[in-house]
Design a protein around this motif. Structure first.
Motif, mmCIF file in Angstrom:
data_model
loop_
_atom_site.group_PDB
_atom_site.id
_atom_site.type_symbol
_atom_site.label_atom_id
_atom_site.label_comp_id
_atom_site.label_asym_id
_atom_site.label_seq_id
_atom_site.Cartn_x
_atom_site.Cartn_y
_atom_site.Cartn_z
ATOM 1 N N LYS A 177 -61.383 -37.753 -24.020
ATOM 2 C CA LYS A 177 -60.326 -37.752 -25.033
ATOM 3 C C LYS A 177 -59.669 -36.389 -25.191
ATOM 4 N N GLU A 195 -51.506 -45.086 -22.933
ATOM 5 C CA GLU A 195 -50.897 -44.613 -24.175
ATOM 6 C C GLU A 195 -51.194 -45.577 -25.321
ATOM 7 N N ASN A 196 -51.259 -46.878 -25.022
ATOM 8 C CA ASN A 196 -51.642 -47.862 -26.050
ATOM 9 C C ASN A 196 -53.082 -47.637 -26.505
ATOM 10 N N TRP A 197 -53.955 -47.324 -25.546
ATOM 11 C CA TRP A 197 -55.358 -47.043 -25.886
ATOM 12 C C TRP A 197 -55.451 -45.786 -26.755
ATOM 13 N N TYR A 198 -54.734 -44.731 -26.377
ATOM 14 C CA TYR A 198 -54.692 -43.514 -27.180
ATOM 15 C C TYR A 198 -54.252 -43.830 -28.610
ATOM 16 N N LYS A 199 -53.185 -44.621 -28.712
ATOM 17 C CA LYS A 199 -52.640 -44.950 -30.031
ATOM 18 C C LYS A 199 -53.656 -45.719 -30.870
ATOM 19 N N ASP A 200 -54.304 -46.718 -30.264
ATOM 20 C CA ASP A 200 -55.280 -47.521 -30.996
ATOM 21 C C ASP A 200 -56.516 -46.719 -31.391
ATOM 22 N N GLN A 201 -56.828 -45.672 -30.629
ATOM 23 C CA GLN A 201 -57.978 -44.829 -30.921
ATOM 24 C C GLN A 201 -57.609 -43.620 -31.787
ATOM 25 N N ASN A 202 -56.325 -43.559 -32.201
ATOM 26 C CA ASN A 202 -55.819 -42.427 -32.992
ATOM 27 C C ASN A 202 -56.043 -41.097 -32.269
ATOM 28 N N THR A 204 -54.392 -38.077 -29.880
ATOM 29 C CA THR A 204 -53.188 -37.412 -29.389
ATOM 30 C C THR A 204 -53.588 -36.525 -28.222
ATOM 31 N N TYR A 253 -56.815 -53.301 -22.209
ATOM 32 C CA TYR A 253 -56.078 -52.196 -21.612
ATOM 33 C C TYR A 253 -56.210 -52.166 -20.085
#
Length: 291
Positions: A177, A195-202, A204, A253
């Motif tokens: 991460k 990027e969807n996984w990053y977003k769902d995991q909060n 950046t 994902y």
């Protein structure tokens, strides 16, 4: 007005100079100049602004270019329809994302069987390839499945499993991460999934680094520069050699389909039809390993 005049006008508009247009079309410059002047006389308006750096379209020239592109595209399609034969021949322009591991098998099988076809391949990201097909710049393209565009037909090719890869010093998702994300430019389907996984995991990403080729991305990951998200089939050989480590994300994902798209309203030539048949027949065949 002749079709050749429109082709010359389109090339000058694209290249911006008489010299470059003449070189591209293998014409003498005087011929290009006289054809443009003839077209301007017929249109009764100036189509280009002339200046020291070359030529730029006038507002009237920009309007004509829109119609010119439509006319030439229809002309090319008309030729394909009229000249279509049972034996494929002529040009076939195909696009593909870089990670279609079975692509060499497909291209080789098609090229060996249909030797009269001039096959060319353009690589890019999904979004750009879709636009190229929509704009008639490509006959078809292999892309990652996205929302179905109403003007396109999609043929299923295969399903891929995406994996997050790193060098062998990182063993947990928590470590990953914090790593730079190495990827293709915006419009890449694999990038959008991560990027969807990053977003769902909060999460950046601390840094996003864009590269132009898959080879550079994989080499950089192996050297510890960061992580990336790619089909497992494209990196299994690196994992077997101990050069990278694969990390798995939930199916939401990681599962993704590769499809072949073409325009719904375009005439299906025998050249393209046989290409579709070729990759349909290759579905059960093994892919050559990447090296």
């Amino acid at each position: 007005m002749e079709f050749k005049d429109l082709e010359i006008f389109q090339m000058v508009a694209k290249k911006g100079t008489i010299t470059e247009a003449a070189k591209e079309l293998s014409y003498v410059q005087s011929n290009i100049t006289s054809r443009i002047q003839k077209l301007e006389t017929e249109m009764n308006t100036a189509l280009f602004n002339r200046h020291n750096r070359g030529m730029t379209l006038t507002p009237e020239g920009k309007k004509l270019l829109v119609y010119c592109e439509k006319i030439l595209k229809l002309t090319n399609e008309m030729k394909k329809v009229v000249q279509s034969k049972s034996e494929p021949a002529g040009k076939l322009e195909i696009g593909s994302i870089e990670t279609v591991i079975k692509l060499p098998v497909i291209l080789s099988a098609y090229n060996k069987k249909y030797k009269n076809v001039d096959l060319s391949l353009l690589t890019g990201v999904t979004e750009q390839l879709q636009n190229d097909v929509l704009n008639h710049n490509l006959d078809g393209a292999f892309i990652t499945e996205i929302n179905q565009h109403p003007e396109l037909v999609a043929h299923d090719v295969f399903q891929e499993e995406l994996v997050l890869i790193s060098d062998n010093t990182k063993t947990s998702l928590e470590q990953l991460k914090k790593e730079p994300f190495l990827c293709f430019s915006k419009g890449c389907g694999y990038r959008a999934r991560l990027e969807n996984w990053y977003k769902d995991q909060n999460i950046t990403p601390q840094k996003v680094m864009e590269f132009g080729t898959l080879e550079t991305i994989l080499g950089s990951v192996a050297m510890g520069l960061g992580i990336t998200f790619v089909p497992k089939s494209a990196v299994s050989h690196l994992e077997e050699k101990g050069l990278i480590q694969c990390h798995y994300l939930p199916e939401k994902y990681s599962k993704i389909n590769t499809v072949f798209i073409r325009r719904k309203d375009a005439y299906l030539t025998s050249t393209l039809e046989k290409f579709i048949e070729t990759f349909e027949q290759s579905k059960g065949e093994p892919a050559y390993p990447l090296t």
